[in-house]
Design a protein around this motif. Structure first.
Motif, short mmCIF file in Angstrom:
data_model
loop_
_atom_site.label_atom_id
_atom_site.label_comp_id
_atom_site.label_asym_id
_atom_site.label_seq_id
_atom_site.Cartn_x
_atom_site.Cartn_y
_atom_site.Cartn_z
N ASN A 89 46.28 42.92 30.92
CA ASN A 89 46.66 42.44 32.24
C ASN A 89 45.52 42.76 33.22
OD1 ASN A 89 47.69 42.58 34.96
ND2 ASN A 89 49.75 42.42 34.09
N PRO A 90 44.89 41.73 33.80
CA PRO A 90 43.74 41.97 34.68
C PRO A 90 44.08 42.80 35.92
CG PRO A 90 43.96 39.63 34.20
CD PRO A 90 45.14 40.30 33.62
N LYS A 91 45.25 42.59 36.51
CA LYS A 91 45.63 43.37 37.69
C LYS A 91 45.83 44.83 37.32
CE LYS A 91 47.63 39.69 40.45
NZ LYS A 91 48.81 39.21 41.16
N ALA A 92 46.46 45.09 36.19
CA ALA A 92 46.67 46.46 35.72
C ALA A 92 45.32 47.11 35.40
CB ALA A 92 47.58 46.49 34.51
N ALA A 93 44.43 46.36 34.78
CA ALA A 93 43.10 46.89 34.46
C ALA A 93 42.34 47.24 35.74
CB ALA A 93 42.31 45.88 33.64
N ASP A 94 42.47 46.42 36.76
CA ASP A 94 41.80 46.68 38.03
C ASP A 94 42.34 47.96 38.67
OD1 ASP A 94 40.00 45.89 40.17
OD2 ASP A 94 41.83 45.48 41.33
N ILE A 95 43.64 48.17 38.60
CA ILE A 95 44.25 49.39 39.16
C ILE A 95 43.75 50.62 38.39
CG2 ILE A 95 46.43 50.65 39.40
CD1 ILE A 95 47.71 47.89 40.05
N VAL A 96 43.69 50.52 37.07
CA VAL A 96 43.20 51.63 36.25
C VAL A 96 41.75 51.96 36.61
CG1 VAL A 96 42.56 52.30 33.89
CG2 VAL A 96 44.81 51.30 34.34
N LEU A 97 40.91 50.93 36.75
CA LEU A 97 39.51 51.16 37.10
C LEU A 97 39.37 51.79 38.49
CD1 LEU A 97 37.88 47.92 35.68
CD2 LEU A 97 37.67 50.26 34.78
#
Length: 140
Positions: A89-97
């Motif tokens: 999930n790109p939004k989840a990946a962005d939050i993790v980063l």
């Protein structure tokens, strides 16, 4: 034998009072007389200790706030980790980063920006040519 809790509290209060008086512009001899120190030197030592104690407390407060923020980043990252990794999930990946970057900032782990010395030298050479080239520019 060590000082009792009441004596320590009294000493802390006296140091605070001495510091407040100094901040108000009262001279050390008067502070010693009003707060109960033997002389101006003892008042000065007490004021210096009050300042050092204050700085130490501030540092502890900052460290505590930093730990709290790092724990928040950890919790937020944990909540989105599986969606970022498993579900892609790109939004989840962005939050993790962003969580990782936030922790790096708080811990001071970001590498300083490096300047390429060769590029700097080339820039200086170009500027020197441009400065020297003004005289030749009209002859071309």
């Amino acid at each position: 034998m060590g000082a009792s809790g009441r004596q320590r509290l009294s000493a802390v209060e006296r140091r605070k009072n001495a510091l407040q008086l100094q901040l108000a512009g009262v001279d050390l001899r008067t502070i010693a007389e009003q707060v109960g120190y033997a002389d101006a030197s003892a008042a000065k030592k007490a004021i210096d200790r009050a300042i050092a104690d204050s700085i130490s407390r501030d540092k502890e407060d900052i460290d505590s706030l930093r730990r709290d923020e790092i724990m928040r980043y950890n919790r937020l990252q944990a909540a989105f980790w599986s969606r970022a990794v498993t579900d892609k999930n790109p939004k989840a990946a962005d939050i993790v980063l962003k969580c990782i970057a936030g922790r790096e900032r708080l811990r001071g782990l970001q590498a300083p920006t490096q300047i390429n010395v060769d590029a700097q030298k080339l820039g200086n050479e170009i500027l020197a040519l441009l400065d020297g080239g003004d005289d030749d520019a009209g002859s071309v």
